[in-house]
Write an enzyme that holds these catalytic residues in place. Structure first.
Site, short mmCIF file in Angstrom:
data_model
loop_
_atom_site.label_atom_id
_atom_site.label_comp_id
_atom_site.label_asym_id
_atom_site.label_seq_id
_atom_site.Cartn_x
_atom_site.Cartn_y
_atom_site.Cartn_z
N LYS A 76 -0.09 50.43 -3.92
CA LYS A 76 -0.17 49.94 -2.42
C LYS A 76 0.24 48.79 -2.36
O LYS A 76 0.28 48.08 -3.27
CB LYS A 76 -1.57 49.80 -2.46
CG LYS A 76 -2.64 50.98 -2.16
CD LYS A 76 -3.99 50.73 -1.74
CE LYS A 76 -4.70 51.72 -1.98
NZ LYS A 76 -6.43 51.64 -1.61
N TYR A 136 -0.91 48.82 5.21
CA TYR A 136 -0.71 49.63 3.86
C TYR A 136 0.36 50.43 3.83
O TYR A 136 0.68 51.45 4.47
CB TYR A 136 -2.01 50.27 3.67
CG TYR A 136 -3.28 49.78 3.66
CD1 TYR A 136 -4.09 49.52 2.47
CD2 TYR A 136 -3.86 49.18 4.96
CE1 TYR A 136 -5.30 49.16 2.70
CE2 TYR A 136 -5.25 48.60 4.99
CZ TYR A 136 -6.00 48.49 3.79
OH TYR A 136 -7.12 48.19 3.85
N ASP A 172 -18.65 53.12 2.42
CA ASP A 172 -18.38 52.03 1.58
C ASP A 172 -19.96 51.56 0.98
O ASP A 172 -20.02 51.33 -0.34
CB ASP A 172 -17.67 50.88 2.11
CG ASP A 172 -16.35 51.34 2.42
OD1 ASP A 172 -15.78 52.31 1.95
OD2 ASP A 172 -15.49 50.18 2.67
#
Length: 187
Positions: A76, A136, A172
């Site tokens: 990334k 990203y 998350d």
């Protein structure tokens, strides 16, 4: 060809901060966000398969720690477009001398830096301002069956987040803690 990037080493092998070198005049500036040829010198080997943009509304919010496992492991290139973040990468490469070590950088939109995160690292960030936008570049497309995450408060990692943890996604929050049987993700 003029070089548009400068490499800044981190303590973790293959994990780099990339300083972009903008060209400017009285009108403003131009800066390159990605160049496969130049970034290959710093470890980027694959074509960009996916580009994602995130907006995070509130200071203190945390996204991560995310990664994809083989065969869809991804590199990334992370860029802060607006605001500022504390960006963390965790080495989960089996056999690495820095296995389970993490490194964080302070990304500020105006400072023109990107974080180059290789395959085998989990990634997350905490917003240090409101209204943060991140870009990203991924070396692999999203593959739900290869998705992996670690809880941001895992006691084995001991990540010292700069602010109290604010908003997180439900997903998350449900990521597991590493247990004593965790063996790494290869490479």
């Amino acid at each position: 060809m003029a070089q548009r990037f400068e490499l800044i080493e981190t303590p973790l092998r293959d994990l780099h901060l990339i300083q972009r070198l903008p060209l400017g005049d009285e009108r403003g500036y131009f800066q390159r966000l990605f160049c496969a040829e130049e970034l290959a010198l710093f470890g980027w080997r694959e074509p960009v398969q996916q580009i994602n943009h995130t907006y995070t509304k509130e200071k203190g919010s945390v996204r991560g720690l995310h990664m994809q496992l083989a065969p869809h492991a991804e590199a990334k290139l992370i860029t802060c477009l607006r605001g500022e973040v504390w960006d963390v990468a965790v080495d989960l490469r089996l056999g690495s001398s820095t296995f389970l070590h993490w490194h964080a950088v302070h990304l500020i939109a105006e400072k023109a830096c990107s974080y180059l995160i290789p395959e085998g690292f989990a990634h997350g960030f905490q917003t240090l301002s409101d209204d943060v936008e991140m870009l990203y570049c991924h070396s692999q497309a999203y593959a739900p069956d290869s998705e992996f995450g670690i809880h941001v408060q895992d006691p084995r990692l001991q990540i010292h987040w700069p602010l109290p943890i604010g908003r997180q996604s439900e997903r998350d929050q449900q990521f597991p803690f590493l247990d004593q049987h965790f063996q790494g993700v290869g490479r």
